[in-house]
Design a protein around this motif. Structure first.
Motif, PDB file in Angstrom:
ATOM      1  N   GLY A 239      -7.306   7.789   6.754  1.00 30.69           N
ATOM      2  CA  GLY A 239      -6.400   6.959   5.958  1.00 30.69           C
ATOM      3  C   GLY A 239      -5.625   7.715   4.893  1.00 30.69           C
ATOM      4  O   GLY A 239      -4.884   7.116   4.114  1.00 30.69           O
TER       5      GLY A 239
ATOM      6  N   LYS B 193       0.829  -1.212   0.000  1.00 33.14           N
ATOM      7  CA  LYS B 193       0.000   0.000   0.000  1.00 33.14           C
ATOM      8  C   LYS B 193       0.862   1.261   0.000  1.00 33.14           C
ATOM      9  O   LYS B 193       1.629   1.496   0.943  1.00 33.14           O
TER      10      LYS B 193
ATOM     11  N   HIS C 143     -10.144  16.900  11.769  1.00 36.74           N
ATOM     12  CA  HIS C 143     -11.312  16.799  10.892  1.00 36.74           C
ATOM     13  C   HIS C 143     -12.299  17.921  11.210  1.00 36.74           C
ATOM     14  O   HIS C 143     -13.369  17.991  10.609  1.00 36.74           O
TER      15      HIS C 143
ATOM     16  N   GLY D  42      -3.103   9.610   5.201  1.00 40.10           N
ATOM     17  CA  GLY D  42      -1.646   9.602   5.429  1.00 40.10           C
ATOM     18  C   GLY D  42      -1.156  10.715   6.342  1.00 40.10           C
ATOM     19  O   GLY D  42       0.056  10.933   6.477  1.00 40.10           O
ATOM     20  N   LYS D  43      -2.063  11.383   7.044  1.00 40.97           N
ATOM     21  CA  LYS D  43      -1.679  12.533   7.889  1.00 40.97           C
ATOM     22  C   LYS D  43      -0.790  12.082   9.055  1.00 40.97           C
ATOM     23  O   LYS D  43       0.275  12.646   9.301  1.00 40.97           O
ATOM     24  N   THR D  44      -1.272  11.060   9.779  1.00 44.23           N
ATOM     25  CA  THR D  44      -0.489  10.576  10.926  1.00 44.23           C
ATOM     26  C   THR D  44       0.852  10.024  10.454  1.00 44.23           C
ATOM     27  O   THR D  44       1.891  10.240  11.099  1.00 44.23           O
ATOM     28  N   THR D  45       0.847   9.349   9.316  1.00 42.68           N
ATOM     29  CA  THR D  45       2.095   8.806   8.774  1.00 42.68           C
ATOM     30  C   THR D  45       3.095   9.940   8.523  1.00 42.68           C
ATOM     31  O   THR D  45       4.296   9.796   8.790  1.00 42.68           O
TER      32      THR D  45
HETATM   33  N1  LIG Z   1       1.887   0.544  10.881  1.00 45.15           N
HETATM   34  C1  LIG Z   1       1.106   0.403   9.818  1.00 45.15           C
HETATM   35  N2  LIG Z   1       1.040  -0.764   9.148  1.00 45.15           N
HETATM   36  C2  LIG Z   1       0.263  -0.905   8.058  1.00 45.15           C
HETATM   37  N3  LIG Z   1      -0.515   0.073   7.542  1.00 45.15           N
HETATM   38  C3  LIG Z   1      -0.490   1.245   8.165  1.00 45.15           C
HETATM   39  C4  LIG Z   1       0.301   1.487   9.341  1.00 45.15           C
HETATM   40  N4  LIG Z   1       0.112   2.771   9.733  1.00 45.15           N
HETATM   41  C5  LIG Z   1      -0.770   3.306   8.867  1.00 45.15           C
HETATM   42  N5  LIG Z   1      -1.124   2.402   7.924  1.00 45.15           N
HETATM   43  C6  LIG Z   1      -2.038   2.645   6.796  1.00 45.15           C
HETATM   44  O1  LIG Z   1      -1.609   3.822   6.143  1.00 45.15           O
HETATM   45  C7  LIG Z   1      -2.730   4.585   5.696  1.00 45.15           C
HETATM   46  C8  LIG Z   1      -2.603   5.989   6.254  1.00 45.15           C
HETATM   47  O2  LIG Z   1      -2.797   5.943   7.680  1.00 45.15           O
HETATM   48  P1  LIG Z   1      -2.703   7.256   8.572  1.00 45.15           P
HETATM   49  O3  LIG Z   1      -2.888   6.831   9.976  1.00 45.15           O
HETATM   50  O4  LIG Z   1      -1.480   8.008   8.212  1.00 45.15           O
HETATM   51  O5  LIG Z   1      -3.982   8.059   8.064  1.00 45.15           O
HETATM   52  P2  LIG Z   1      -4.625   9.410   8.618  1.00 45.15           P
HETATM   53  O6  LIG Z   1      -4.754  10.338   7.452  1.00 45.15           O
HETATM   54  O7  LIG Z   1      -3.887   9.897   9.800  1.00 45.15           O
HETATM   55  O8  LIG Z   1      -6.079   8.893   9.027  1.00 45.15           O
HETATM   56  P3  LIG Z   1      -7.103   9.329  10.223  1.00 45.15           P
HETATM   57  O9  LIG Z   1      -7.781  10.580   9.773  1.00 45.15           O
HETATM   58  O10 LIG Z   1      -8.052   8.169  10.261  1.00 45.15           O
HETATM   59  O11 LIG Z   1      -6.314   9.476  11.481  1.00 45.15           O
HETATM   60  C9  LIG Z   1      -3.967   3.823   6.154  1.00 45.15           C
HETATM   61  O12 LIG Z   1      -4.434   3.065   5.070  1.00 45.15           O
HETATM   62  C10 LIG Z   1      -3.453   2.920   7.257  1.00 45.15           C
HETATM   63  O13 LIG Z   1      -4.204   1.740   7.328  1.00 45.15           O
END
Ligand SMILES: Nc1ncnc2c1ncn2[C@@H]1O[C@H](COP(=O)(O)OP(=O)(O)OP(=O)(O)O)[C@@H](O)[C@H]1O
Length: 287
Positions: free
Chosen positions: A38, A15, A178, A40-43
């Motif tokens: 999902g 992914k 959000h 990718g913000k937290t990532t």
């Molecule tokens: N450690 C991990 N292993 C596998 N997939 C991951 C991991 N961390 C995040 N993901 C995937 O990466 C994508 C982005 O996740 P992320 O947490 O960055 O989203 P986000 O924008 O912060 O979402 P939210 O608004 O729900 O907090 C998602 O599809 C999530 O399932």
């Protein structure tokens, strides 16, 4: 330059989560990171902090991730057997800052709870404690991941006022949320993520030069008819028209028919609707 993403790539197995993400922020500048679940913000935040390793590109940090940074992650982890004051003092002991315990209790509006056991705090109070702790090292850069989730209206307002104060001191904020109206009111730059890419990078001053006409509609037929003529996006029986070339003729049309509408400045919520929401011509847009 304080922080720079240069063509950053991140995959979790097959992914692709971040795809060629590039942007930079200067000292004192703040960013609101926006996107659906999902996106990718937290990532992105975890990548900056070194909690997640990137697969390509580079992140340039002109700050020390231990000393200069305050962090409020989505999930609070506290030693439950301590009192609020003790947790704050513990965090202060990790850094050399001179911030007083009382100032941190005030920042989290936790003066009355100073002697409470952390395990007895409500969800919103725990978020406020997390915020207070993020300030313990007097950081020059704050990373806040959905900070106001669980906070009541008063606590959120106090939180954002404190953020404004921090920004006025020349510090930088990197926030995801959000709650688009809060971001609209308190942030000045908005980065929108879609399919792991930055799809828009919008500044408040740009929004302040654009207008939206919001038409309040009675029936679905009326709404569709108006949308066919003037375009725009529909949400909850309201039509939002941002195309300024259509505004004059639309206003004349609505006034002639005595229809209810308002003309206002463009907001973050309008950008969000354009980028992600249901558009009848294109179907549901997915982040
Ligand atoms: N450690 C991990 N292993 C596998 N997939 C991951 C991991 N961390 C995040 N993901 C995937 O990466 C994508 C982005 O996740 P992320 O947490 O960055 O989203 P986000 O924008 O912060 O979402 P939210 O608004 O729900 O907090 C998602 O599809 C999530 O399932």
């Amino acid at each position: 330059m304080l922080l720079k993403f240069n063509q950053v790539e991140k995959r979790f197995k097959e992914k692709q989560v971040l795809s060629g993400v590039s942007f930079e922020i200067d000292e004192g500048e703040s960013i609101a990171l926006i996107g659906p679940n999902g996106a990718g913000k937290t990532t992105m935040i975890r990548s900056v902090l070194g909690l997640t390793l990137i697969d390509g590109g580079e992140i340039v940090r002109n700050f020390n991730t231990r000393q200069d940074v305050g962090v409020m992650l989505q999930h609070d982890l506290f030693p439950d057997h301590l009192r609020v004051r003790e947790v704050i003092e513990l965090h202060k002991s990790y850094s050399k800052s001179n911030v007083s315990t009382h100032a941190l209790l005030e920042a989290g509006d936790l003066v009355k709870e100073a002697r409470s056991m952390v395990q007895n705090l409500s969800g919103g109070q725990k978020r406020r404690l997390s915020f207070a702790l993020s300030l313990a090292a007097d950081p020059k850069l704050l990373f806040l991941d959905e900070p106001t989730v669980g906070m009541d209206v008063t606590a959120s307002r106090m939180f954002w006022n404190k953020i404004r104060e921090i920004q006025e001191q020349g510090k930088s904020i990197f926030v995801t949320s959000h709650h688009l109206d809060e971001l609209n009111d308190y942030c000045r730059r908005f980065i929108f993520l879609k399919n792991g890419e930055i799809i828009a990078d919008v500044r408040k001053e740009d929004l302040n030069t654009q207008k939206v006409i919001v038409v309040y509609l009675e029936t679905a037929e009326e709404a569709l008819d108006l949308q066919r003529q003037f375009g725009g996006l529909m949400e909850d029986r309201k039509l939002y028209v941002t195309d300024k070339n259509k505004h004059a003729v639309l206003c004349a049309y609505l006034q002639q028919r005595g229809m209810t509408f308002e003309e206002r400045l463009k907001e973050v919520r309008d950008c969000y609707r354009e980028i992600y929401d249901l558009n009848p011509e294109e179907g549901v847009k997915q982040a």
